[in-house]
Scaffold this motif. Sequence first.
Motif, PDB file in Angstrom:
ATOM      1  N   ALA A 269       0.846  -1.189   0.000  1.00  0.00           N
ATOM      2  CA  ALA A 269       0.000   0.000   0.000  1.00  0.00           C
ATOM      3  C   ALA A 269       0.880   1.237   0.000  1.00  0.00           C
ATOM      4  N   LEU A 270       0.430   2.280  -0.687  1.00  0.00           N
ATOM      5  CA  LEU A 270       1.084   3.584  -0.657  1.00  0.00           C
ATOM      6  C   LEU A 270       0.300   4.472   0.296  1.00  0.00           C
ATOM      7  N   LEU A 271       0.992   5.074   1.260  1.00  0.00           N
ATOM      8  CA  LEU A 271       0.345   5.883   2.281  1.00  0.00           C
ATOM      9  C   LEU A 271       0.746   7.335   2.112  1.00  0.00           C
ATOM     10  N   VAL A 272      -0.241   8.219   1.888  1.00  0.00           N
ATOM     11  CA  VAL A 272       0.011   9.651   1.761  1.00  0.00           C
ATOM     12  C   VAL A 272      -0.751  10.385   2.863  1.00  0.00           C
ATOM     13  N   GLU A 273      -0.544  11.713   2.915  1.00  0.00           N
ATOM     14  CA  GLU A 273      -1.004  12.445   4.097  1.00  0.00           C
ATOM     15  C   GLU A 273      -2.411  13.001   3.997  1.00  0.00           C
ATOM     16  N   ILE A 313       4.614   1.761   1.575  1.00  0.00           N
ATOM     17  CA  ILE A 313       5.488   2.880   1.174  1.00  0.00           C
ATOM     18  C   ILE A 313       4.849   4.149   1.713  1.00  0.00           C
ATOM     19  N   VAL A 314       5.593   4.913   2.499  1.00  0.00           N
ATOM     20  CA  VAL A 314       5.087   6.135   3.121  1.00  0.00           C
ATOM     21  C   VAL A 314       5.612   7.334   2.336  1.00  0.00           C
ATOM     22  N   ASN A 315       4.683   8.222   1.915  1.00  0.00           N
ATOM     23  CA  ASN A 315       5.073   9.438   1.193  1.00  0.00           C
ATOM     24  C   ASN A 315       4.311  10.624   1.768  1.00  0.00           C
ATOM     25  N   PHE A 316       4.711  11.041   2.959  1.00  0.00           N
ATOM     26  CA  PHE A 316       4.095  12.192   3.596  1.00  0.00           C
ATOM     27  C   PHE A 316       4.777  13.470   3.121  1.00  0.00           C
ATOM     28  N   ASP A 317       4.160  14.618   3.424  1.00  0.00           N
ATOM     29  CA  ASP A 317       4.738  15.903   3.049  1.00  0.00           C
ATOM     30  C   ASP A 317       6.089  16.083   3.742  1.00  0.00           C
ATOM     31  N   PRO A 318       7.021  16.816   3.104  1.00  0.00           N
ATOM     32  CA  PRO A 318       8.365  16.941   3.671  1.00  0.00           C
ATOM     33  C   PRO A 318       8.506  18.038   4.727  1.00  0.00           C
ATOM     34  N   ASP A 319       7.400  18.712   5.100  1.00  0.00           N
ATOM     35  CA  ASP A 319       7.513  19.755   6.126  1.00  0.00           C
ATOM     36  C   ASP A 319       7.697  19.123   7.506  1.00  0.00           C
ATOM     37  N   THR A 320       7.817  19.954   8.521  1.00  0.00           N
ATOM     38  CA  THR A 320       8.099  19.457   9.877  1.00  0.00           C
ATOM     39  C   THR A 320       7.010  18.515  10.360  1.00  0.00           C
ATOM     40  N   ALA A 321       5.747  18.907  10.150  1.00  0.00           N
ATOM     41  CA  ALA A 321       4.636  18.060  10.592  1.00  0.00           C
ATOM     42  C   ALA A 321       4.647  16.727   9.851  1.00  0.00           C
ATOM     43  N   VAL A 340       8.605  -1.417   5.711  1.00  0.00           N
ATOM     44  CA  VAL A 340       8.292  -0.016   5.459  1.00  0.00           C
ATOM     45  C   VAL A 340       9.383   0.632   4.604  1.00  0.00           C
ATOM     46  N   LYS A 341       8.955   1.368   3.577  1.00  0.00           N
ATOM     47  CA  LYS A 341       9.873   2.176   2.772  1.00  0.00           C
ATOM     48  C   LYS A 341       9.361   3.614   2.766  1.00  0.00           C
ATOM     49  N   ILE A 342      10.292   4.547   2.508  1.00  0.00           N
ATOM     50  CA  ILE A 342       9.963   5.968   2.580  1.00  0.00           C
ATOM     51  C   ILE A 342      10.343   6.641   1.270  1.00  0.00           C
ATOM     52  N   VAL A 343       9.438   7.517   0.788  1.00  0.00           N
ATOM     53  CA  VAL A 343       9.716   8.337  -0.390  1.00  0.00           C
ATOM     54  C   VAL A 343       9.782   9.798   0.051  1.00  0.00           C
ATOM     55  N   ALA A 370      12.244   4.095  -3.508  1.00  0.00           N
ATOM     56  CA  ALA A 370      11.960   4.379  -2.098  1.00  0.00           C
ATOM     57  C   ALA A 370      13.032   3.764  -1.201  1.00  0.00           C
ATOM     58  N   LYS A 371      13.380   4.496  -0.136  1.00  0.00           N
ATOM     59  CA  LYS A 371      14.406   4.029   0.792  1.00  0.00           C
ATOM     60  C   LYS A 371      13.818   3.064   1.821  1.00  0.00           C
ATOM     61  N   ARG A 372      14.630   2.095   2.232  1.00  0.00           N
ATOM     62  CA  ARG A 372      14.258   1.325   3.408  1.00  0.00           C
ATOM     63  C   ARG A 372      14.097   2.283   4.586  1.00  0.00           C
ATOM     64  N   HIS A 373      13.189   1.975   5.496  1.00  0.00           N
ATOM     65  CA  HIS A 373      12.951   2.907   6.597  1.00  0.00           C
ATOM     66  C   HIS A 373      14.206   3.112   7.427  1.00  0.00           C
ATOM     67  N   SER A 374      15.054   2.088   7.522  1.00  0.00           N
ATOM     68  CA  SER A 374      16.285   2.217   8.296  1.00  0.00           C
ATOM     69  C   SER A 374      17.229   3.225   7.636  1.00  0.00           C
ATOM     70  N   ASP A 375      17.348   3.173   6.295  1.00  0.00           N
ATOM     71  CA  ASP A 375      18.202   4.128   5.588  1.00  0.00           C
ATOM     72  C   ASP A 375      17.670   5.552   5.746  1.00  0.00           C
ATOM     73  N   TYR A 376      16.346   5.703   5.665  1.00  0.00           N
ATOM     74  CA  TYR A 376      15.730   7.022   5.832  1.00  0.00           C
ATOM     75  C   TYR A 376      16.035   7.580   7.219  1.00  0.00           C
ATOM     76  N   LEU A 377      15.882   6.758   8.241  1.00  0.00           N
ATOM     77  CA  LEU A 377      16.104   7.221   9.613  1.00  0.00           C
ATOM     78  C   LEU A 377      17.574   7.538   9.867  1.00  0.00           C
TER      79      LEU A 377
END
Length: 598
Positions: A269-273, A313-321, A340-343, A370-377
Motif C-alpha cells: 500500500a502507498l500511504l500519503v497524508e 510505502i510512506v510518502n508524507f509531506d516533507p515539512d516538519t509536521a 516499510v519504505k519511505i519516499v 523508495a528508501k528502506r525505513h532504516s536508511d531514511y532514519l
Amino acid sequence: MSDNFAQLVKQQADIVRIIGDYLKLRKSGAQNYTGLCPFHKEKTGSFSVNATHSYFYCFGCHEKGDVFTFVMKLENISFPEAVRVVATKCGIPLPKREFSSPEEAREAGIRRQLIDIHEAATQYFEAALKAPEAARAREYLTGRGVTADTIAKFRIGYAPDDFNHMREQLGKHFSDEVLRTSGLFSAKEQADGGQGQLYARFRKRITFPIANEQGKTIAFTARALDAEDEKGRPIAKYLNSPETALYSKGQVLFNLDKAKAEIRTLGFALLVEGQMDCISVYMAGIKGVLATSGTAFTEMQIRLLSRFTKRVIVNFDPDTAGTTATEKSIALLTEEDFEVKIVTLEGGLDPDRYIREQGVQQYMAALRNAKRHSDYLIDRAREQFPGRTSDAKVKALNFLLPHIRRMPNRIQRDEFAADAAQKLGIDSAILRQELKQAAAQRVESVRSHNQDPASETERVLIRALVLTEGDSARILAVDQLSQHPEWYDSLPAGALLEALVNAPVPPNPLDAAPDQQSRALLARTLQDAEDPDAATPSTQTMVEQVENALHTLEHRQFERRQRELRTLIAEADRRGDHEMLTKLTAEKLQIDRKLREH
C-alpha cells in the motif's frame, strides 16, 4: 433474521470470496486457503479457510467459526447484522428485519438512517458544486488539476455559504434526532443547557466524502475557500466531521474501499497524508493509495491495513509536521512487523504537486527508488546531528535506538544497528559494543562518550600537522590526508584533523581547533608529546611514524568499505538489481585483494 434465511445465506455464500474481501488468502491444497490471521499478531500465516466445509480456523490463536462468525468478529457487529452483510455481498434479497426489543430496533433504525443521511448529504453537496455560487470552488479544483471524472469518482462537492438551507432540505426526510447525531450540523448551547437551533457545520467549503470499507459515506472532510472570515479571524483550512456512531477517525483509512483490491494484487500500500494527495495519485493510475487525513497511524488503522498487506510505502509531506508523522508511522508499523519504505520527493513537493509538475512516470520512478525505513532514519539522524564528534554520534544513535528497539526481529535489529554504526562512521569499539548490546536488549539510549579518546594513530598525525610548514612529516601528512579525507572523516579527531590539514598552523596551535572538544584533545596530545612520563618513546623518525599512521588509516578505510559493500550487495540482491549487484561484487573483490596485500 429467521434461522431459515441465515441457513439459506450460508449455503449460498462462498466463504473464500467473503473472507477474501477482508484479507489476502492464497491457495494451500485442494480446498484450503491460508493467510495472516486478523485476530492476533503473526508473521507467518496460520489462518486457514476450508472451502468445502465453509469454516475458518486459526492454528495460532484458535479462533474458529463460519462465515457469519468471521464477519461478526471482524466488524464487531451482531449476528443479524452479519447475516445482512453476507447476504448483501452475495446479492441475496433481504427479508423484513425483526428485532428482539424496541431499543434494538430503534438503534438499528438510527444507524441505518445515519448511513442514509450521509448519502443524502453527499448528493446535496454534489448538486451544490454545479450551482453558480460554487464558481470559486470549481476554479480552485480546476487549478489543482481536478477533472470532471475525478469529481464524479470521489463525489467531491461544495457546502454553500448558508446556515439553514441544508437543514431545511434534509429535515424533510430525517428526524431531528438523526440530524443532531449525524455530525453534519452544529448547535449553540442555550442558557438552560439545552441545544439551540441546528445550523450547517460545513459552509463555503469543498467537501470530500469519507467512506467506510464498503464504500458508504460515513463522514466528510471539507476545505475552506477563504483564509479569514468577514471579521478577519483565521479559518481552519480543513474541517472534519466529529466522531459519530458511524465514524471514528482513528479507525478509517481514506480510499480503502477503492484501493483494497489493488493493494491485495500488488502486495503493498502507498500511504500519503491528505485527501488531495490521495486523489491525485489514484487518478494518475496508482490505485493502491490510502490517506491518513493528516494524522499518524493508529493501532486500529494498522490492524485494518494488515488484513490486506504487510508492506507499506510512506510518502508524507516533507515539512516538519509531515516528517514527524512519518517517524511516528514508521515506529508503529515496524512494531507490527511491517516492511516499510519511505519516499521523499525532490524539491520538497507533496505527491499532488509533484505529479502535476513532474508527471506520473517520474513519481513512479520515485516510488521504485523508495528508501528502506532504516536508511531514511539514518539519513535523518545524520542531518540532525551532523558533527563528527563522539557526542554528535551518540545523539544520532539515541535518535535511532527507539526505532531499532521497536523491531520485533532480533536479526533485523542487529542489521539496523550495524548499518547505523557503519554509516555514522563509528569506529570506536566501545561505542559499537554498546550499540550492539542496546539493540539486542531493546533499550532506548547509550551513554555519552564526550571523553572518547583519540587513538595513538590520530595523535601521531596531530603532532605532525602542528609542525612548521616545511617539515617533511607535516608535508607528507597534509598531502595524503587532503587527498583522502574519508580516511579520518569518522574518527574522534576528525574535525581537528580537517582543520589542521586545510589551513596553515597559527602561532598558537590551539587556535586551529574548531571547537572546545577538539581544543582539549589538541592540548592533551601536545602535552603528552612534551611529557616524558606520559609519552611512549619511539625509535622511529617522525616521517616513519606518519607513514605507519597513514597506512593504518588506509587499512581501516578498506575495512569500512568492505562492510559497507556487504550491506549494499545484500540490498541489491534483495531488490533483484543484477547490474548493481555485478558492479558492487567486482568492487568488493578489489577491496578484498587490497586488504590481503596491504
